[in-house]
Design an enzyme around this catalytic site. Structure first.
Site, PDB file in Angstrom:
ATOM      1  N   ARG A 267      36.653  34.259  39.568  1.00 39.87           N
ATOM      2  CA  ARG A 267      36.551  33.087  39.608  1.00 39.87           C
ATOM      3  C   ARG A 267      35.429  32.783  40.848  1.00 39.87           C
ATOM      4  O   ARG A 267      35.446  33.274  42.026  1.00 39.87           O
ATOM      5  CB  ARG A 267      37.740  32.342  40.162  1.00 39.87           C
ATOM      6  CG  ARG A 267      38.798  32.403  38.923  1.00 39.87           C
ATOM      7  CD  ARG A 267      40.230  31.592  39.716  1.00 39.87           C
ATOM      8  NE  ARG A 267      39.883  30.159  39.731  1.00 39.87           N
ATOM      9  CZ  ARG A 267      39.611  29.367  38.695  1.00 39.87           C
ATOM     10  NH1 ARG A 267      40.083  29.722  37.371  1.00 39.87           N
ATOM     11  NH2 ARG A 267      39.677  27.920  38.694  1.00 39.87           N
TER      12      ARG A 267
ATOM     13  N   LEU B  57      34.703  30.527  43.779  1.00 43.08           N
ATOM     14  CA  LEU B  57      35.293  29.737  44.522  1.00 43.08           C
ATOM     15  C   LEU B  57      34.500  28.271  44.990  1.00 43.08           C
ATOM     16  O   LEU B  57      33.307  28.249  45.171  1.00 43.08           O
ATOM     17  CB  LEU B  57      35.591  30.428  46.020  1.00 43.08           C
ATOM     18  CG  LEU B  57      36.185  31.849  46.008  1.00 43.08           C
ATOM     19  CD1 LEU B  57      36.378  32.279  47.439  1.00 43.08           C
ATOM     20  CD2 LEU B  57      37.569  31.837  45.128  1.00 43.08           C
TER      21      LEU B  57
ATOM     22  N   HIS C  49      31.209  43.886  44.980  1.00 42.99           N
ATOM     23  CA  HIS C  49      30.454  43.567  43.728  1.00 42.99           C
ATOM     24  C   HIS C  49      29.881  44.764  43.498  1.00 42.99           C
ATOM     25  O   HIS C  49      29.060  45.721  44.260  1.00 42.99           O
ATOM     26  CB  HIS C  49      29.217  42.649  44.104  1.00 42.99           C
ATOM     27  CG  HIS C  49      28.663  42.244  42.705  1.00 42.99           C
ATOM     28  ND1 HIS C  49      28.956  41.527  41.927  1.00 42.99           N
ATOM     29  CD2 HIS C  49      27.087  42.373  42.469  1.00 42.99           C
ATOM     30  CE1 HIS C  49      28.132  41.469  40.909  1.00 42.99           C
ATOM     31  NE2 HIS C  49      27.111  41.916  41.125  1.00 42.99           N
TER      32      HIS C  49
HETATM   33  C1  GAR Z   1      35.400  45.994  40.185  1.00 43.90           C
HETATM   34  O1  GAR Z   1      34.541  46.874  39.605  1.00 43.90           O
HETATM   35  C2  GAR Z   1      34.801  44.857  41.165  1.00 43.90           C
HETATM   36  O2  GAR Z   1      33.853  45.258  41.648  1.00 43.90           O
HETATM   37  C3  GAR Z   1      34.177  43.905  39.941  1.00 43.90           C
HETATM   38  O3  GAR Z   1      35.617  43.921  38.868  1.00 43.90           O
HETATM   39  C4  GAR Z   1      36.107  45.046  39.113  1.00 43.90           C
HETATM   40  C5  GAR Z   1      37.797  44.888  39.434  1.00 43.90           C
HETATM   41  O4  GAR Z   1      38.381  46.247  39.203  1.00 43.90           O
HETATM   42  N1  GAR Z   1      33.839  42.501  40.463  1.00 43.90           N
HETATM   43  C6  GAR Z   1      33.110  41.938  40.085  1.00 43.90           C
HETATM   44  O5  GAR Z   1      32.434  42.317  38.992  1.00 43.90           O
HETATM   45  C7  GAR Z   1      32.666  40.630  40.871  1.00 43.90           C
HETATM   46  N2  GAR Z   1      31.799  39.861  40.370  1.00 43.90           N
HETATM   47  P1  GAR Z   1      39.761  46.325  39.676  1.00 43.90           P
HETATM   48  O6  GAR Z   1      40.660  45.153  39.284  1.00 43.90           O
HETATM   49  O7  GAR Z   1      40.099  47.489  39.277  1.00 43.90           O
HETATM   50  O8  GAR Z   1      39.634  46.138  41.257  1.00 43.90           O
END
Ligand code: GAR
Length: 198
Positions: A96, A98, A114
């Site tokens: 989300r 914020l 990220h």
């Molecule tokens: C991770 O790769 C994180 O970096 C990404 O979502 C995944 C969550 O994995 N975040 C984004 O893309 C934010 N823009 P997880 O639930 O196994 O930590």
């Protein structure tokens, strides 16, 4: 005198592998003696990461964001988090954007991880982007959260070598291994360099 443990709120929407890595870092890794997990929160009560946190005995909280207006939902989340007296909010796959009031409530104390260089790619599907573009390497970014989408000041970046990674699953595997180390190390550095308010 030893500094009090920094109280962390980890926010997630899905699987929770970064949450698990942070929990391990608190238990036996770079965050040991520096931080404790005050709460793991999800905007999806059915998120697997929430169940994984509960299975570790971590405090959990959730509030469904389904059908909710962003500002009103975020106001409620801020109220929930304030009950836990937290020092840092860690977005860990929290899908989300914020609202400004949320960002202001924890100004300078919200971190995100990220899976790309935020100067090159923002938003969702960063590993797909790296894979589809046949990148030889990508960068994991840990940054402070401001009111934009992945625009906040960068705290740390680490390169992921993608040479020879012929499947998306392999790209993700290599990337996540870096994510799991970098998030905890960056937070540990930040906590060490900051004096918590009383
Ligand atoms: C991770 O790769 C994180 O970096 C990404 O979502 C995944 C969550 O994995 N975040 C984004 O893309 C934010 N823009 P997880 O639930 O196994 O930590």
């Amino acid at each position: 005198m030893a500094q009090p443990l920094a109280r962390l709120a980890i926010l997630l929407s899905g699987r929770g592998s970064n949450m698990l890595a942070l929990a391990e870092a608190v238990r036996t890794g770079p965050l040991k003696g520096l931080a404790e997990i005050a709460v793991v929160f999800s905007n999806d009560p059915a998120a697997p990461g929430l169940a994984a946190a509960a299975a570790l005995g971590l405090p959990t909280a959730s509030l469904s964001s389904r059908g909710r207006q962003r500002v009103a939902f975020d106001e409620e989340v801020v109220e929930i988090l304030k009950n836990y007296h937290i020092n840092y909010v860690l977005l860990a796959g929290y899908m989300r954007v914020l609202s400004p009031a949320f960002v202001r409530a924890f100004a300078g104390r919200i971190l995100n991880i990220h899976p790309a260089d935020t100067h090159q790619h923002q938003g969702l599907h960063a590993y797909e982007w790296a894979f589809d573009n046949h990148l030889a390497e990508t960068k994991i970014t840990v940054h402070l959260v401001d009111e934009g989408l992945d625009t906040g000041p960068i705290l740390a970046q680490r390169v992921v070598n993608l040479r020879g990674a012929v499947t998306l699953a392999e790209v993700q595997r290599r990337g996540l291994a870096v994510e799991h180390a970098l998030y905890a190390e960056t937070l540990a550095d930040l906590i060490r360099s900051t004096t918590l308010p009383n």
